[in-house]
Scaffold this active site. Structure first.
Site, PDB file in Angstrom:
ATOM      1  N   CYS A 158       0.835  -1.192   0.000  1.00  0.00           N
ATOM      2  CA  CYS A 158       0.000   0.000   0.000  1.00  0.00           C
ATOM      3  C   CYS A 158       0.870   1.242   0.000  1.00  0.00           C
ATOM      4  O   CYS A 158       2.076   1.182   0.247  1.00  0.00           O
ATOM      5  CB  CYS A 158      -0.900   0.025   1.233  1.00  0.00           C
ATOM      6  SG  CYS A 158      -2.043  -1.365   1.348  1.00  0.00           S
ATOM      7  N   GLY A 160      -0.388   0.892  -5.226  1.00  0.00           N
ATOM      8  CA  GLY A 160      -1.714   0.324  -5.091  1.00  0.00           C
ATOM      9  C   GLY A 160      -2.677   0.870  -6.112  1.00  0.00           C
ATOM     10  O   GLY A 160      -2.779   2.085  -6.269  1.00  0.00           O
ATOM     11  N   ASN A 202       0.313   0.350   6.089  1.00  0.00           N
ATOM     12  CA  ASN A 202       1.053  -0.348   5.036  1.00  0.00           C
ATOM     13  C   ASN A 202       1.844  -1.459   5.698  1.00  0.00           C
ATOM     14  O   ASN A 202       2.618  -1.212   6.619  1.00  0.00           O
ATOM     15  CB  ASN A 202       2.001   0.617   4.313  1.00  0.00           C
ATOM     16  CG  ASN A 202       2.866  -0.095   3.288  1.00  0.00           C
ATOM     17  OD1 ASN A 202       2.464  -1.092   2.714  1.00  0.00           O
ATOM     18  ND2 ASN A 202       4.058   0.421   3.060  1.00  0.00           N
ATOM     19  N   GLY A 203       1.642  -2.682   5.230  1.00  0.00           N
ATOM     20  CA  GLY A 203       2.344  -3.824   5.799  1.00  0.00           C
ATOM     21  C   GLY A 203       1.389  -4.971   6.036  1.00  0.00           C
ATOM     22  O   GLY A 203       0.291  -5.021   5.485  1.00  0.00           O
ATOM     23  N   TYR A 217      11.799  -3.591  -6.639  1.00  0.00           N
ATOM     24  CA  TYR A 217      10.554  -3.580  -7.410  1.00  0.00           C
ATOM     25  C   TYR A 217       9.530  -2.563  -6.957  1.00  0.00           C
ATOM     26  O   TYR A 217       8.881  -1.921  -7.773  1.00  0.00           O
ATOM     27  CB  TYR A 217       9.915  -4.979  -7.358  1.00  0.00           C
ATOM     28  CG  TYR A 217       8.666  -5.100  -8.236  1.00  0.00           C
ATOM     29  CD1 TYR A 217       8.772  -5.436  -9.571  1.00  0.00           C
ATOM     30  CD2 TYR A 217       7.405  -4.857  -7.709  1.00  0.00           C
ATOM     31  CE1 TYR A 217       7.637  -5.537 -10.369  1.00  0.00           C
ATOM     32  CE2 TYR A 217       6.269  -4.944  -8.498  1.00  0.00           C
ATOM     33  CZ  TYR A 217       6.396  -5.283  -9.828  1.00  0.00           C
ATOM     34  OH  TYR A 217       5.282  -5.375 -10.611  1.00  0.00           O
ATOM     35  N   ASP A 235      15.350  -7.618 -16.543  1.00  0.00           N
ATOM     36  CA  ASP A 235      14.119  -7.361 -15.801  1.00  0.00           C
ATOM     37  C   ASP A 235      14.449  -7.167 -14.331  1.00  0.00           C
ATOM     38  O   ASP A 235      15.472  -7.664 -13.848  1.00  0.00           O
ATOM     39  CB  ASP A 235      13.130  -8.520 -15.964  1.00  0.00           C
ATOM     40  CG  ASP A 235      11.684  -8.077 -15.763  1.00  0.00           C
ATOM     41  OD1 ASP A 235      11.470  -6.898 -15.410  1.00  0.00           O
ATOM     42  OD2 ASP A 235      10.775  -8.907 -15.942  1.00  0.00           O
ATOM     43  N   ASP A 236      13.582  -6.419 -13.628  1.00  0.00           N
ATOM     44  CA  ASP A 236      13.862  -6.193 -12.212  1.00  0.00           C
ATOM     45  C   ASP A 236      13.636  -7.447 -11.386  1.00  0.00           C
ATOM     46  O   ASP A 236      14.306  -7.675 -10.380  1.00  0.00           O
ATOM     47  CB  ASP A 236      13.035  -5.024 -11.655  1.00  0.00           C
ATOM     48  CG  ASP A 236      11.561  -5.128 -11.959  1.00  0.00           C
ATOM     49  OD1 ASP A 236      11.092  -6.237 -12.272  1.00  0.00           O
ATOM     50  OD2 ASP A 236      10.867  -4.103 -11.916  1.00  0.00           O
TER      51      ASP A 236
END
Length: 596
Positions: free
Chosen positions: A81, A108, A182-183, A350, A456-457
Site C-alpha cells: 500500500c 496500489g 502499510n504492511g 521492485y 528485468d527487475d
C-alpha cells in the site's frame, strides 16, 4: 511463543533475545528484538500448554469446509500500500493529499481512501478504483474540508476487494481515531481472539477480515487502558494527558504486534500520528516545508510524494518510533520500542520508485549497484550479446549500468502501453496473462538479427517473461538472454507483498537451467542475495541487515514456520490461483508456453 515470567515484567522498550517456539513442535529459534507482552496479558501467554492449545485450535480452523461445518480459517490480507498524511496551518489538505496519492499510485491500484479534518469534524471518502477516478469529482473534493488529513492507496489482495475493506478504518472510542496501514501483521488471529475476549475493553466487534482494522482496535484498546491507569493511579486530568495516552498505547501496541506495519492515524484531541514497527520493514518518511505560521509536515511511504507538493525530506521515521504532530502543529516523538532497521530489500528492487530515498538509501543508486554486480556475473558467462534492452520500467537503471559496464549498446526495444496496469498486482492470473500482450510491444527495428540481453527487475511467476521472450523472437531476435536484477523468488513475502503461494513462483523447485528452459530463453542469470546486501550496506552502513525472506526463507520476525506458510497457501487468494501449467496465449499456429 514461550516467554518466562521474568521477561513478562520487562518494560516496553527493553528488548532482548528470547527463545521463541513459533508453533508447537517446531525448533526453538532465537528472535532478535522480541518483546514481552503487556502485563495485563501476561497470564495469557505465560502458560506454554495453554498456548499449545491455542495453536491446535488455530490449526483446526485451517481446513476450508464445504457445505457448512467448522469455521474456515481466513488469511489476513497481505498488501502493498501507499500512505500519506499532511498537516498544514491554512487551507484544505485535500488537493495536496490527492497529488501525493498520485505519486504513490504505483503502490496500489485497487482502491483509494482519504479523511480530512479541521479537528471539529472528520470528512471521509473511500472507494475502489484509481486515485484519479475515486477523487475525480470536484464536488467531492470541495466537500473534503480540513487542514490535516491522511490518505491511502491499496492494491488487489486476498479476501474482499470491497470498498468496505478500503482504508482508512475508524473507531469512535476512545477520542475518535482514523488509521491507515502499510504492511501485514503475522499474528492477526491471536490478536483477533484477544479483541473478542474479556481481556479487551468492550469486547470489540470487527467488521472486516483486514489486519489493519485489528491493528486499529489494538491501538484503541491500549489508549483506553492508558486512560484507566491515569484515573486509577495518579488521578490525573485525562484532558491534559491525551498525547501521553497515545504514546503509552504505542508502547503497549508494539509489544503485542508481530509483522510489518507503517501507520498513520488522526486522533481527535491529539493530532496526526505516525509509527513504524521495530524492524522498519516497510518504509515511512518524514518531510516538512516552511509555512507562514511555522513548519508544515508530511509523512509518506516514499519521499517521491514530497516534491510536487513542496515538502523536503527530513528523515525516516525510525523503527519503533512514534511521531505526533499535534493539532497546533508541534512535532513530538517517542521511541516506543528499541528498533533495529531491517528494511525489506524487495522495496528497492521492485516496489519503490527510483526517485525515492528509503532508509537513507537512494533507490536509483541501489539499482545502479545491482547493475554493476550483475554485469560482472554476465561477463563471466561469455554470452555473445549485441544489445542490452530493459523490460520497462523498473529495470532501466540496472540495464543502463549493465550496458555501460559491458560496453554494449543500450536499446529500448519494448514499447510500453501506459494505460495498462502492472501485471504483478493484478488480482487474477488469466488477467495477468492476457494483459501482457496489451502492455508491451516488441520493435523489429531494434531486435532484427540481434543477440539480445533482456534485463528485468524480477521474475516472479514467469508469465510476463515467457511472453516477452516470445515477442522478442517474433520481432526477429537471433538469441534472447535473460538477466534478473532480483534473485529467484522462492518463498512467500508475508510482510505486505501479495506473494502468498510458493506454487506460483516459476523458480520454486527448479534449477536455473530448468527455469531458463521453461522461459524458452538461450540463457538466464539471476542476481545474488549477497549482491543485494552489499549494495544496501554500502549506501547506508548503519543498516546491517535487510529482510530478504522471499529469497532466503529467513523471516526477521521469527514467528514464521512451515505451518504458517501452509496456512497462507491454503487460504485467501492464493488458494484459488491455478497451479503452474502450460497455456496457449498467442496464436494457434504457434502455441506459446506460459507458466501461471
Amino acid at each position: 511463543m514461550m516467554l518466562s515470567s521474568k521477561n513478562l515484567t520487562r518494560g516496553c522498550v527493553q528488548r532482548r533475545s528470547l527463545e521463541v517456539a513459533a508453533r508447537a513442535g517446531t525448533t526453538v529459534r532465537s528472535v532478535r528484538g522480541a518483546m514481552p507482552p503487556p502485563s495485563h496479558l501476561a497470564s495469557s501467554f505465560s502458560n506454554a500448554s495453554a498456548l499449545k492449545g491455542k495453536i491446535a485450535l488455530g490449526n483446526a480452523r485451517m481446513p476450508r469446509m464445504v457445505g457448512g461445518g467448522a469455521k474456515a480459517y481466513k488469511r489476513v490480507t497481505p498488501r502493498m500500500c501507499g500512505i500519506i498524511g499532511i498537516f498544514k496551518y491554512e487551507g484544505n489538505a485535500n488537493v495536496e493529499l490527492y497529488e501525493g496519492l498520485l505519486m504513490l499510485q504505483h503502490r496500489g491500484q485497487d482502491s483509494a481512501g482519504m479523511v480530512t479534518t479541521d479537528w471539529a469534524r472528520f470528512k471521509e471518502y473511500k472507494e475502489n478504483g484509481l486515485v484519479k477516478d475515486v477523487f475525480g469529482k470536484q464536488e467531492l473534493m470541495d466537500s473534503m474540508k480540513g487542514h490535516c488529513g491522511i490518505a491511502h492507496v491499496r492494491y488487489p489482495t486476498a479476501g474482499s476487494s470491497s470498498a468496505q475493506e478500503a482504508q482508512p478504518f475508524f473507531v469512535n472510542s476512545p477520542l475518535g481515531i482514523y488509521l491507515i496501514h502499510n504492511g501485514n501483521l503475522t499474528n492477526t488471529e491471536e490478536l483477533r481472539d484477544l479483541l473478542n475476549s474479556s481481556r479487551s475493553f468492550f469486547n470489540r466487534h470487527l467488521r472486516t477480515e483486514s489486519d489493519s482494522e485489528v491493528l486499529l482496535n489494538i491501538l484503541a484498546d491500549e489508549v483506553h487502558r492508558a486512560h484507566q491507569r491515569c484515573l486509577q493511579t495518579t488521578g490525573c486530568d485525562p484532558n491534559k494527558n491525551k498525547i501521553n495516552f497515545v504514546f503509552e498505547a504505542g508502547e503497549m501496541t508494539m509489544r503485542l504486534l508481530k509483522g510489518a506495519y507503517s501507520c498513520l492515524a488522526l486522533v481527535k484531541g491529539v493530532g496526526l500520528v505516525a509509527f513504524r514497527d521495530p524492524h522498519g520493514i516497510r518504509p515511512l518518511v518524514l518531510g516538512k516545508r516552511a509555512g507562514a505560521q511555522g513548519d508544515e509536515w508530511c509523512v509518506a511511504s516514499e519521499d517521491c510524494a514530497f516534491g510536487p507538493i513542496g515538502f523536503e525530506r527530513v528523515r525516516d521515521v525510525q523503527p519503533g518510533e512514534m511521531v505526533i504532530i499535534t493539532e497546533e502543529g508541534k512535532l513530538v516523538s517517542r521511541q516506543c520500542a528499541q528498533g533495529t532497521p531491517v528494511p525489506c530489500i524487495f522495496e528497492y528492487i521492485y516496489l519503490a520508485r527510483p526517485d525515492s530515498v528509503l532508509n537513507g538509501i537512494p533507490v536509483y543508486n541501489f539499482q545502479l549497484k545491482l547493475g554493476t554486480a550483475l554485469a560482472n556475473r554476465i561477463r563471466a558467462k561469455g554470452w555473445d550479446v549485441d544489445i542490452v534492452c530493459p523490460v520497462p520500467d523498473g529495470s532501466r537503471p540496472a540495464a543502463i549500468q549493465i550496458a555501460a559496464e559491458l560496453g554494449l549498446p543500450y536499446r529500448e526495444g519494448l514499447v510500453k502501453n501506459r494505460y495498462v496496469g502492472r501485471t504483478f498486482i493484478m488480482p487474477d492470473q488469466r488477467l495477468r496473462e492476457m494483459s501482457v500482450r496489451r502492455k508491451l510491444n516488441a520493435m523489429p527495428a531494434v531486435f532484427e538479427g540481434k543477440s539480445v540481453l533482456l534485463i528485468d527487475d524480477s521474475i516472479v511467476r514467469g508469465t510476463t517473461m515467457t511472453q516477452i521472450v516470445d515477442m522478442v523472437r517474433r520481432a526477429g531476435a537471433r538469441k534472447v538472454y535473460l538477466a534478473s536484477a532480483s534473485p529467484p523468488v522462492v518463498y512467500p513475502n508475508v510482510y505486505g507483498v501479495d506473494m502468498p503461494s510458493r506454487k506460483e513462483f516459476v523458480a520454486n523447485g527448479l534449477t536455473i537451467d530448468q527455469v531458463c528452459t521453461l522461459l524458452k530463453a538461450d540463457g538466464l542469470i539471476y542476481q545474488e542475495v549477497d549482491d543485494l546486501m552489499t549494495a544496501g550496506r554500502e549506501l547506508n552502513p548503519d543498516i546491517k541487515d535487510f529482510d530478504a525472506s522471499c529469497f532466503t526463507g529467513q523471516y526477521i520476525t521469527g514467528d514464521i514456520d512451515e505451518a504458517y506458510l501452509q496456512k497462507l497457501e491454503m487460504s485467501g487468494r492464493g488458494a484459488s490461483r491455478r497451479a503452474p501449467q502450460k497455456v496457449s496465449l498467442i496464436n494457434n499456429d504457434r502455441a506459446m508456453v506460459a507458466t501461471s
